[in-house]
Design a protein around this motif. Sequence first.
Motif, PDB file in Angstrom:
ATOM      1  N   SER A   1      51.092  37.530  38.974  1.00 26.89           N
ATOM      2  CA  SER A   1      51.148  36.602  37.832  1.00 26.89           C
ATOM      3  C   SER A   1      50.534  37.270  36.608  1.00 26.89           C
ATOM      4  N   THR A   2      51.106  38.416  36.262  1.00 28.92           N
ATOM      5  CA  THR A   2      50.566  39.264  35.201  1.00 28.92           C
ATOM      6  C   THR A   2      50.571  38.566  33.845  1.00 28.92           C
ATOM      7  N   ILE A   3      49.446  38.657  33.159  1.00 31.29           N
ATOM      8  CA  ILE A   3      49.339  38.139  31.801  1.00 31.29           C
ATOM      9  C   ILE A   3      49.860  39.206  30.838  1.00 31.29           C
ATOM     10  N   VAL A   4      50.682  38.793  29.887  1.00 30.06           N
ATOM     11  CA  VAL A   4      51.254  39.746  28.920  1.00 30.06           C
ATOM     12  C   VAL A   4      50.902  39.308  27.507  1.00 30.06           C
ATOM     13  N   THR A   5      50.912  40.263  26.606  1.00 30.76           N
ATOM     14  CA  THR A   5      50.611  39.948  25.216  1.00 30.76           C
ATOM     15  C   THR A   5      51.691  39.041  24.629  1.00 30.76           C
ATOM     16  N   GLY A   6      51.259  38.129  23.762  1.00 28.26           N
ATOM     17  CA  GLY A   6      52.210  37.269  23.065  1.00 28.26           C
ATOM     18  C   GLY A   6      52.588  36.004  23.810  1.00 28.26           C
ATOM     19  N   ARG A   7      52.160  35.871  25.071  1.00 30.98           N
ATOM     20  CA  ARG A   7      52.439  34.645  25.826  1.00 30.98           C
ATOM     21  C   ARG A   7      51.148  34.142  26.459  1.00 30.98           C
ATOM     22  N   SER A   8      51.027  32.839  26.541  1.00 29.58           N
ATOM     23  CA  SER A   8      49.836  32.232  27.118  1.00 29.58           C
ATOM     24  C   SER A   8      49.772  32.512  28.617  1.00 29.58           C
ATOM     25  N   PRO A   9      48.575  32.716  29.179  1.00 28.88           N
ATOM     26  CA  PRO A   9      48.464  33.019  30.614  1.00 28.88           C
ATOM     27  C   PRO A   9      49.126  31.993  31.527  1.00 28.88           C
ATOM     28  N   ASP A  10      49.157  30.727  31.114  1.00 26.78           N
ATOM     29  CA  ASP A  10      49.769  29.719  31.986  1.00 26.78           C
ATOM     30  C   ASP A  10      51.271  29.960  32.171  1.00 26.78           C
ATOM     31  N   ALA A  11      51.899  30.635  31.203  1.00 26.91           N
ATOM     32  CA  ALA A  11      53.323  30.945  31.341  1.00 26.91           C
ATOM     33  C   ALA A  11      53.567  31.890  32.515  1.00 26.91           C
ATOM     34  N   SER A  12      52.580  32.730  32.824  1.00 23.40           N
ATOM     35  CA  SER A  12      52.734  33.682  33.924  1.00 23.40           C
ATOM     36  C   SER A  12      52.902  32.969  35.265  1.00 23.40           C
ATOM     37  N   ILE A  13      52.250  31.840  35.435  1.00 21.40           N
ATOM     38  CA  ILE A  13      52.388  31.078  36.679  1.00 21.40           C
ATOM     39  C   ILE A  13      53.809  30.535  36.810  1.00 21.40           C
TER      40      ILE A  13
ATOM     41  N   ASP B   1      58.693  41.925  29.831  1.00 23.18           N
ATOM     42  CA  ASP B   1      59.882  41.083  29.716  1.00 23.18           C
ATOM     43  C   ASP B   1      60.219  40.488  31.085  1.00 23.18           C
ATOM     44  N   ALA B   2      60.183  39.166  31.202  1.00 24.44           N
ATOM     45  CA  ALA B   2      60.447  38.512  32.487  1.00 24.44           C
ATOM     46  C   ALA B   2      61.865  38.784  32.979  1.00 24.44           C
ATOM     47  N   ALA B   3      62.815  38.844  32.059  1.00 26.56           N
ATOM     48  CA  ALA B   3      64.205  39.113  32.456  1.00 26.56           C
ATOM     49  C   ALA B   3      64.351  40.538  32.983  1.00 26.56           C
ATOM     50  N   ALA B   4      63.659  41.488  32.363  1.00 22.47           N
ATOM     51  CA  ALA B   4      63.720  42.873  32.838  1.00 22.47           C
ATOM     52  C   ALA B   4      63.088  42.991  34.216  1.00 22.47           C
ATOM     53  N   ARG B   5      62.042  42.218  34.469  1.00 23.34           N
ATOM     54  CA  ARG B   5      61.416  42.238  35.796  1.00 23.34           C
ATOM     55  C   ARG B   5      62.381  41.690  36.844  1.00 23.34           C
ATOM     56  N   GLN B   6      63.036  40.585  36.546  1.00 26.58           N
ATOM     57  CA  GLN B   6      64.025  40.057  37.487  1.00 26.58           C
ATOM     58  C   GLN B   6      65.151  41.059  37.705  1.00 26.58           C
ATOM     59  N   ARG B   7      65.569  41.721  36.644  1.00 28.47           N
ATOM     60  CA  ARG B   7      66.644  42.714  36.752  1.00 28.47           C
ATOM     61  C   ARG B   7      66.230  43.865  37.654  1.00 28.47           C
ATOM     62  N   SER B   8      64.981  44.296  37.571  1.00 30.15           N
ATOM     63  CA  SER B   8      64.500  45.379  38.423  1.00 30.15           C
ATOM     64  C   SER B   8      64.597  44.999  39.898  1.00 30.15           C
ATOM     65  N   TYR B   9      64.150  43.799  40.234  1.00 30.23           N
ATOM     66  CA  TYR B   9      64.241  43.364  41.631  1.00 30.23           C
ATOM     67  C   TYR B   9      65.704  43.222  42.069  1.00 30.23           C
ATOM     68  N   THR B  10      66.551  42.809  41.151  1.00 31.88           N
ATOM     69  CA  THR B  10      67.976  42.694  41.475  1.00 31.88           C
ATOM     70  C   THR B  10      68.572  44.053  41.808  1.00 31.88           C
ATOM     71  N   LEU B  11      68.303  45.038  40.978  1.00 29.42           N
ATOM     72  CA  LEU B  11      68.867  46.369  41.183  1.00 29.42           C
ATOM     73  C   LEU B  11      68.397  46.980  42.502  1.00 29.42           C
ATOM     74  N   LEU B  12      67.124  46.820  42.823  1.00 33.09           N
ATOM     75  CA  LEU B  12      66.608  47.377  44.075  1.00 33.09           C
ATOM     76  C   LEU B  12      67.191  46.655  45.277  1.00 33.09           C
ATOM     77  N   ALA B  13      67.341  45.354  45.181  1.00 36.80           N
ATOM     78  CA  ALA B  13      67.928  44.596  46.289  1.00 36.80           C
ATOM     79  C   ALA B  13      69.355  45.039  46.559  1.00 36.80           C
ATOM     80  N   ARG B  14      70.132  45.198  45.505  1.00 32.96           N
ATOM     81  CA  ARG B  14      71.531  45.620  45.665  1.00 32.96           C
ATOM     82  C   ARG B  14      71.617  47.019  46.237  1.00 32.96           C
ATOM     83  N   THR B  15      70.768  47.914  45.751  1.00 31.38           N
ATOM     84  CA  THR B  15      70.808  49.297  46.216  1.00 31.38           C
ATOM     85  C   THR B  15      70.391  49.402  47.675  1.00 31.38           C
ATOM     86  N   CYS B  16      69.446  48.567  48.071  1.00 31.55           N
ATOM     87  CA  CYS B  16      68.981  48.570  49.461  1.00 31.55           C
ATOM     88  C   CYS B  16      69.938  47.832  50.384  1.00 31.55           C
ATOM     89  N   GLY B  17      70.854  47.051  49.803  1.00 34.88           N
ATOM     90  CA  GLY B  17      71.785  46.287  50.621  1.00 34.88           C
ATOM     91  C   GLY B  17      71.216  44.990  51.150  1.00 34.88           C
TER      92      GLY B  17
END
Length: 343
Positions: free
Chosen positions: A9-21, A316-332
């Motif tokens: 639940s990483t806190i990032v600059t520019g967004r409130s910590p509660d958004a991470s949850i 970027d939350a969308a980039a994080r989701q994209r990373s997990y998507t790419l690894l899942a597809r590559t791993c099958g």
Amino acid sequence: MRLSVLDQSTIVTGRSPDASIRESIALARHCEALGYHRYWCAEHHNSDSQAGTAPEILIAAIAATTRYIRVGSAGVMLPHYAALKVAEQFRVLEAIAPGRIDLGLGRAPGSDGLTAYALNPLADKAAEQFPATVRDLLAWVSGEKPVEGHPFRDVRAQPAGPTAPEVWILGSSDYGAQVAAYFGLPFCFAHFITDGRGAAEALSIYRDTYRPSARHPAPHAAICVWALAADTPEEAAHLFRSRELWRLGRDRGVYAALPSPEEAAAHIYSEDELTRLGRLRERALYGTPDVVMKKLRALAAMHQAEEIAILTTLHDAAARQRSYTLLARTCGLRAPEVGLAAN
């Protein structure tokens, strides 16, 4: 090789910590749809870097909004708490999602010394008693009585039920490996904390000294790594800038919010920092999904790991989701049919 997820639940600059949850809850559903095996929530306190202070609550929210992915802690920092209370919390979670709950235990404070004292003034003593506390917790969370002569032997952890959480020991040293081996529990080495240092030794000790248990007749080893996949090498390098600058701070004991790649690019690096970044890039797991997956498979083979948990911290939350998507597809990976638990 199983792929799982660790989320701080990483806190990032520019967004409130509660958004991470809220982002964690959304990412868990996303990773379930991709076919990841487990989703683990971390515990940290008094941190400007991580918002996950109460994994048991976040696990409940994720378990209630998912259907088959295993959900658990990585981990509950046991010296802060009474074993009975942790057992009760995870018995409740097991009732919410039977057969899907993991209870990962750690001995580290997950905080600074003052905060650890605020959570439990006897934390130092509790850390010394970690094996005995694990012993008691294993009994209570499994619906059994503690050892003969225990002062609380007749106390039960409710709610009782036909299934029990799967208990793991987590660590970044030989100590956790020895505790896991003694109790016959799965063990996950925190590769992302040490950049792999000590992993081979700890996992060797774990296998060599493993004592079979009823639930786990053979050792089950996992490693948790930081990894990032993007569609192009250039995008991966751009996204990795956030991690680079954050790591420079962490290595100095500064735990700040994760900067954006643009903020990291604007940072003026000293010669020493550039040298350290060069070493970090050599070890880091980032790039296109085929490159990252090749390295993950090599790590799994090197350490004889049956499972890898992936931590990806991106601004970027969308980039994080994209990373997990790419690894899942590559791993099958493929999500199980709805209604089937990912046991």
